[in-house]
Design a protein around this motif. Structure first.
Motif, mmCIF file in Angstrom:
data_model
loop_
_atom_site.group_PDB
_atom_site.id
_atom_site.type_symbol
_atom_site.label_atom_id
_atom_site.label_comp_id
_atom_site.label_asym_id
_atom_site.label_seq_id
_atom_site.Cartn_x
_atom_site.Cartn_y
_atom_site.Cartn_z
ATOM 1 N N PHE A 92 -8.174 75.072 10.326
ATOM 2 C CA PHE A 92 -7.180 74.843 11.376
ATOM 3 C C PHE A 92 -7.828 74.298 12.647
ATOM 4 C CE2 PHE A 92 -4.564 77.297 8.535
ATOM 5 C CZ PHE A 92 -3.325 76.700 8.698
ATOM 6 N N GLU A 93 -9.059 74.704 12.934
ATOM 7 C CA GLU A 93 -9.761 74.136 14.086
ATOM 8 C C GLU A 93 -9.983 72.636 13.903
ATOM 9 O OE1 GLU A 93 -13.204 76.673 14.267
ATOM 10 O OE2 GLU A 93 -12.220 78.057 15.673
ATOM 11 N N PHE A 159 0.321 72.839 8.692
ATOM 12 C CA PHE A 159 -0.273 71.929 9.674
ATOM 13 C C PHE A 159 0.832 71.187 10.414
ATOM 14 C CE2 PHE A 159 -3.969 71.208 6.478
ATOM 15 C CZ PHE A 159 -4.585 72.367 6.873
ATOM 16 N N THR A 160 1.798 70.691 9.660
ATOM 17 C CA THR A 160 2.890 69.912 10.249
ATOM 18 C C THR A 160 3.700 70.765 11.222
ATOM 19 O OG1 THR A 160 2.998 68.591 8.231
ATOM 20 C CG2 THR A 160 4.900 68.491 9.698
ATOM 21 N N TYR A 161 4.051 71.979 10.799
ATOM 22 C CA TYR A 161 4.815 72.872 11.676
ATOM 23 C C TYR A 161 4.016 73.203 12.928
ATOM 24 C CZ TYR A 161 7.028 76.912 13.657
ATOM 25 O OH TYR A 161 7.603 77.775 14.551
ATOM 26 N N TRP A 162 2.773 73.617 12.718
ATOM 27 C CA TRP A 162 1.914 74.052 13.819
ATOM 28 C C TRP A 162 1.728 72.953 14.857
ATOM 29 C CZ3 TRP A 162 -3.901 73.425 13.817
ATOM 30 C CH2 TRP A 162 -4.492 74.076 14.893
ATOM 31 N N GLU A 173 -4.847 82.188 15.342
ATOM 32 C CA GLU A 173 -3.555 82.847 15.120
ATOM 33 C C GLU A 173 -2.804 82.232 13.926
ATOM 34 O OE1 GLU A 173 0.583 83.539 17.581
ATOM 35 O OE2 GLU A 173 -1.281 83.357 18.731
ATOM 36 N N ILE A 174 -2.748 80.912 13.866
ATOM 37 C CA ILE A 174 -2.045 80.276 12.747
ATOM 38 C C ILE A 174 -2.825 80.480 11.453
ATOM 39 C CG2 ILE A 174 -2.990 77.947 13.039
ATOM 40 C CD1 ILE A 174 0.678 78.702 12.194
ATOM 41 N N ALA A 176 -4.516 83.163 10.714
ATOM 42 C CA ALA A 176 -4.204 84.541 10.291
ATOM 43 C C ALA A 176 -2.841 84.584 9.599
ATOM 44 C CB ALA A 176 -4.227 85.482 11.495
ATOM 45 N N MET A 177 -1.877 83.857 10.115
ATOM 46 C CA MET A 177 -0.560 83.804 9.472
ATOM 47 C C MET A 177 -0.660 83.137 8.103
ATOM 48 S SD MET A 177 1.910 82.818 12.616
ATOM 49 C CE MET A 177 1.808 83.700 14.151
ATOM 50 N N ALA A 178 -1.422 82.051 8.038
ATOM 51 C CA ALA A 178 -1.609 81.366 6.761
ATOM 52 C C ALA A 178 -2.286 82.302 5.757
ATOM 53 C CB ALA A 178 -2.460 80.109 6.955
ATOM 54 N N TRP A 179 -3.266 83.061 6.196
ATOM 55 C CA TRP A 179 -3.980 83.991 5.312
ATOM 56 C C TRP A 179 -3.025 85.042 4.763
ATOM 57 C CZ3 TRP A 179 -7.826 83.805 2.336
ATOM 58 C CH2 TRP A 179 -8.502 84.939 1.891
#
Length: 183
Positions: A92-93, A159-162, A173-174, A176-179
């Protein structure tokens, strides 16, 4: 000219750089081959010597980023419980550091070819570890390649939503939600 000719490598590098710069600045569909050629310092016909069309050039320019992203996804220890793995945060980074470009490429006016290539690269990288048993427990009845495509599609969707959030939440944070969703 042979593919390893330094002039070919240099010209393609200039074209890829120009395409990425323009695609990050505005809607990729509005970028023209003439603009890419002008920014790269070559004539328009040179673009067509190296690439079929603008989308082919942009996709080639994004290929290194796609491979890096897919490799990070494959490094995640999906089978092991615990906190969010560092490779998932790095994934995500990677997207966050290139947010303007990914936002444009994945957004409503983005490139369908890019989305498809990203999904395929993620699924290909995940298929190997998933086939070797490195996937979340409880999914043994699902063939590994189907599971890999499911996770790849979910990641592209996240990725698109974020990237559409204003402002986007932190990568940690995203991730962690993905995990939580993947597990």
């Amino acid at each position: 000219m042979p593919g390893d000719d330094p002039r070919i490598r240099r010209t393609r590098a200039l074209l890829r750089s120009a395409a990425l710069e323009l695609a990050a600045a505005r809607d990729p569909d509005s970028v023209t081959v003439a603009e890419i050629a002008q920014l790269a310092g070559v004539n328009r016909a040179t673009v067509y010597v190296h690439y079929r069309d603008r989308d082919d050039l942009v996709l080639d320019a994004m290929e290194a980023a796609i491979k890096e992203l897919a490799a990070e996804a494959a490094r995640c220890p999906y089978r092991e419980p615990g906190p969010v793995p560092a490779p998932l945060v790095a994934l995500f980074e990677h997207v966050g550091e290139r947010a303007p470009l990914y936002r444009r490429m994945l957004g409503p006016s983005g490139s369908a070819r890019f989305c498809a290539r990203l999904r395929e690269a993620l699924a290909a990288e995940l298929s190997g570890p998933f086939a070797a048993g490195s996937r979340p427990p409880g999914h043994d009845e699902v063939p590994p390649e189907i599971h890999a495509h499911h996770v790849a599609g979910a990641l592209v969707g996240l990725f698109t939503y974020w990237l559409g959030e204003r402002p986007p939440r932190p990568a940690e944070e995203i991730a962690a939600m993905a995990w939580n969703l993947i597990r």
